[in-house]
Design a protein around this motif. Structure first.
Motif, PDB file in Angstrom:
ATOM      1  N   ALA A 133       0.744  -1.000  -0.136  1.00  0.00           N
ATOM      2  CA  ALA A 133      -0.144  -0.138   0.156  1.00  0.00           C
ATOM      3  C   ALA A 133       0.852   1.203   0.072  1.00  0.00           C
ATOM      4  CB  ALA A 133      -0.876   0.114   1.067  1.00  0.00           C
ATOM      5  N   PRO A 134       0.081   1.655  -1.019  1.00  0.00           N
ATOM      6  CA  PRO A 134       1.250   3.553   0.072  1.00  0.00           C
ATOM      7  C   PRO A 134       1.214   3.748   1.235  1.00  0.00           C
ATOM      8  CG  PRO A 134      -0.764   3.887  -1.794  1.00  0.00           C
ATOM      9  CD  PRO A 134      -0.772   2.336  -1.269  1.00  0.00           C
ATOM     10  N   ARG A 135       2.506   4.848   1.349  1.00  0.00           N
ATOM     11  CA  ARG A 135       3.077   5.155   2.670  1.00  0.00           C
ATOM     12  C   ARG A 135       2.820   6.198   2.552  1.00  0.00           C
ATOM     13  NH1 ARG A 135       7.124   5.072   6.515  1.00  0.00           N
ATOM     14  NH2 ARG A 135       6.126   4.509   8.767  1.00  0.00           N
ATOM     15  N   GLY A 136       2.095   7.565   3.332  1.00  0.00           N
ATOM     16  CA  GLY A 136       2.989   9.286   3.391  1.00  0.00           C
ATOM     17  C   GLY A 136       2.460   9.316   1.980  1.00  0.00           C
ATOM     18  N   HIS A 137       2.989  10.426   1.481  1.00  0.00           N
ATOM     19  CA  HIS A 137       2.421  11.221   0.017  1.00  0.00           C
ATOM     20  C   HIS A 137       2.900  10.846  -0.782  1.00  0.00           C
ATOM     21  CE1 HIS A 137       0.633  14.374   2.205  1.00  0.00           C
ATOM     22  NE2 HIS A 137       1.513  14.736   2.865  1.00  0.00           N
ATOM     23  N   SER A 138       4.283   9.901  -0.300  1.00  0.00           N
ATOM     24  CA  SER A 138       5.146   9.149  -1.578  1.00  0.00           C
ATOM     25  C   SER A 138       6.008   7.860  -2.043  1.00  0.00           C
ATOM     26  CB  SER A 138       6.315  10.070  -2.149  1.00  0.00           C
ATOM     27  OG  SER A 138       7.380  10.477  -1.399  1.00  0.00           O
ATOM     28  N   ASP A 139       5.472   7.540  -0.165  1.00  0.00           N
ATOM     29  CA  ASP A 139       6.803   6.143  -0.147  1.00  0.00           C
ATOM     30  C   ASP A 139       5.571   5.045  -0.486  1.00  0.00           C
ATOM     31  OD1 ASP A 139       8.509   8.078   0.025  1.00  0.00           O
ATOM     32  OD2 ASP A 139       8.142   7.422   2.309  1.00  0.00           O
ATOM     33  N   LEU A 140       6.398   4.267  -0.663  1.00  0.00           N
ATOM     34  CA  LEU A 140       6.019   1.981  -0.354  1.00  0.00           C
ATOM     35  C   LEU A 140       6.098   1.426   0.807  1.00  0.00           C
ATOM     36  CD1 LEU A 140       3.910   0.570  -2.388  1.00  0.00           C
ATOM     37  CD2 LEU A 140       6.159  -0.510  -3.930  1.00  0.00           C
ATOM     38  N   ARG A 141       5.071   1.018   0.692  1.00  0.00           N
ATOM     39  CA  ARG A 141       4.869  -0.140   2.076  1.00  0.00           C
ATOM     40  C   ARG A 141       4.262  -1.259   1.207  1.00  0.00           C
ATOM     41  NH1 ARG A 141       4.101  -0.025   8.388  1.00  0.00           N
ATOM     42  NH2 ARG A 141       5.984   1.178   8.413  1.00  0.00           N
ATOM     43  N   VAL A 142       5.349  -2.336   1.450  1.00  0.00           N
ATOM     44  CA  VAL A 142       4.934  -3.936   1.232  1.00  0.00           C
ATOM     45  C   VAL A 142       5.436  -4.247   2.631  1.00  0.00           C
ATOM     46  CG1 VAL A 142       6.138  -5.884   0.167  1.00  0.00           C
ATOM     47  CG2 VAL A 142       5.856  -3.910  -0.638  1.00  0.00           C
TER      48      VAL A 142
END
Ligand SMILES: [Zn+2]
Length: 408
Positions: A103-112
């Motif tokens: 899922a996206p995390r914050g404005h611009s990051d990605l969490r897997v």
């Protein structure tokens, strides 16, 4: 009650509270939604050999990332800075791997998140795989047969594409204004001595390369507890340290105590934040929740909170070790309590009762500039110890730590 049961209860509670059941699909962002500089995670593959599972992410470029493991249930979390998945990431289960979520995390990051079937060690390597813009992040999972593994936090970086930043410490001097805090027999106000210690600590931190400090109050005025949390969040603090002086109805108790948030305090706060999100809280634990369904939101908040709780405990432990050289500890363990100021779900936080203002000898010490200076020095020491291994990726301190570990 075992941790796993509590965690399961908490998740059940969150799910019930949100009126949800079953799993929901994670959001996939349309390619037009991300900035041109974001790294694309274009796909993911598996290779299996000798009880090891290798997960390979195909990337459009080098990426900052951090990887850590969590238990109950066992999972590996990989945070990609400034990255987006350009397609849904799927993997078939292996003897070790149950599932993959992202899922996206914050404005611009990605969490897997890699959900595991059992405890595993995880390590990651970023490699350039040929072709001008083709990189791979290789994550190796190997099962752990004995004992509970320590959570590992590793940060691997290649060709930094963002300027490194300072770590930001929020210092919270307890009480203030109409709230004097505890008052000693000689008329010493808690709000006054803790402000002085906080000011000294702020100066010390601001003198350190790669570190920056600010205070929730810098003179004698009243700030609500929630107001203190809001200030920490607004300035994007990496760490929150609340400074107090203890009091007892008896004159004998003495020494210093370090507190971190109890698990119950964390779970009730998650519930509160999620319940409020319809109103004004659309960002919890650094996660923008406005475009997520409730289950995804609760899973993300839950993940962030477990990581924050573990980090807070490490911070508390370092602070205790450092304070111990200045004043005897009242409690030899890091204590857990549900103090409101410790409830930021995404900022590792600790509260320090520096000494007992109700103990005549310690009240005398609290009144001396010398003791306040030593206490500020001890707090700085604990904070630096913590950042030595746990500085957030993308900071000067994290980069320095990485270089020292690799070449030192
Ligand atoms: Zn207090």
């Amino acid at each position: 009650m075992s941790h796993s049961t509590e965690d399961a209860d908490r998740r059940d509670f969150l799910r019930r509270m949100l009126g949800l059941s079953g799993m929901a699909a994670m959001t996939v962002i349309s390619p037009s939604a991300f900035a041109s500089t974001a790294v694309a995670v274009k796909g993911v593959r598996l290779s299996e050999s000798g009880g090891k599972t290798r997960v390979i992410f195909d990337l459009s470029g080098p990426v900052h990332h951090s990887l850590f493991t969590l238990s109950h249930p066992d999972r590996v979390v990989i945070d990609f800075d400034n990255a987006r998945a350009t397609r849904a990431l799927h993997l078939s289960p292996t003897p070790l791997l149950r599932d993959i979520r992202h899922a996206p995390r914050g404005h611009s990051d990605l969490r897997v998140v890699l959900d595991l079937k059992s405890d595993a060690d995880a390590s990651s390597t970023l490699i350039k795989a040929g072709g001008a813009r083709h990189y791979q992040l290789v994550v190796d999972l190997s099962s752990v047969s004995v004992g509970k593994p320590q959570p590992v936090i590793t940060a691997a970086q290649a060709q930094p594409h963002r300027p490194l930043r300072d770590v930001v410490v929020c210092i919270d001097p307890g009480h203030g204004g109409k709230d004097p805090g505890a008052i000693g027999k000689r008329g010493t106000y808690e709000k006054t001595v803790v402000l002085d210690i906080a000011r000294r600590l702020e100066k010390l931190i601001n003198r350190e390369p790669g570190m920056q400090a600010f205070m929730t109050r810098d003179s004698d005025y009243f700030v609500t507890l929630r107001g203190r949390l809001a200030k920490a969040r607004k300035r994007r603090a990496d760490l929150f340290v609340s400074i107090h002086a203890d009091a007892s109805p008896y004159r004998y108790p003495k020494g210093s105590t370090v507190y971190v948030l109890s698990e119950h305090g964390a779970s009730s706060e998650a519930a509160r934040l999620l319940a409020e999100r319809q109103n004004d809280v659309d960002r919890v634990a650094g996660v923008n929740l406005s475009n997520k369904d409730n289950l995804v939101a609760s899973v993300l908040v839950d993940l962030a909170q477990s990581a924050t709780r573990e980090a807070s405990f490490k911070l508390g432990d370092k602070l205790k070790g450092s304070i111990d050289r200045v004043i005897r500890m009242h409690s030899n363990t890091v204590e857990r309590a549900a103090f409101v100021v410790l409830k930021s779900p995404d900022i590792p936080s600790a509260l320090i009762e520096t000494a007992f203002i109700s103990n005549p000898a310690e009240e005398r010490r609290l009144r001396t500039p010398r003791f306040r200076a030593s206490m500020a020095g001890a707090l700085l020491g604990g904070i630096k110890d913590y950042f030595e291994h746990h500085a957030p990726p993308g900071t000067i301190l994290a980069e320095r730590g990485r270089v020292l570990r690799e070449f030192g």
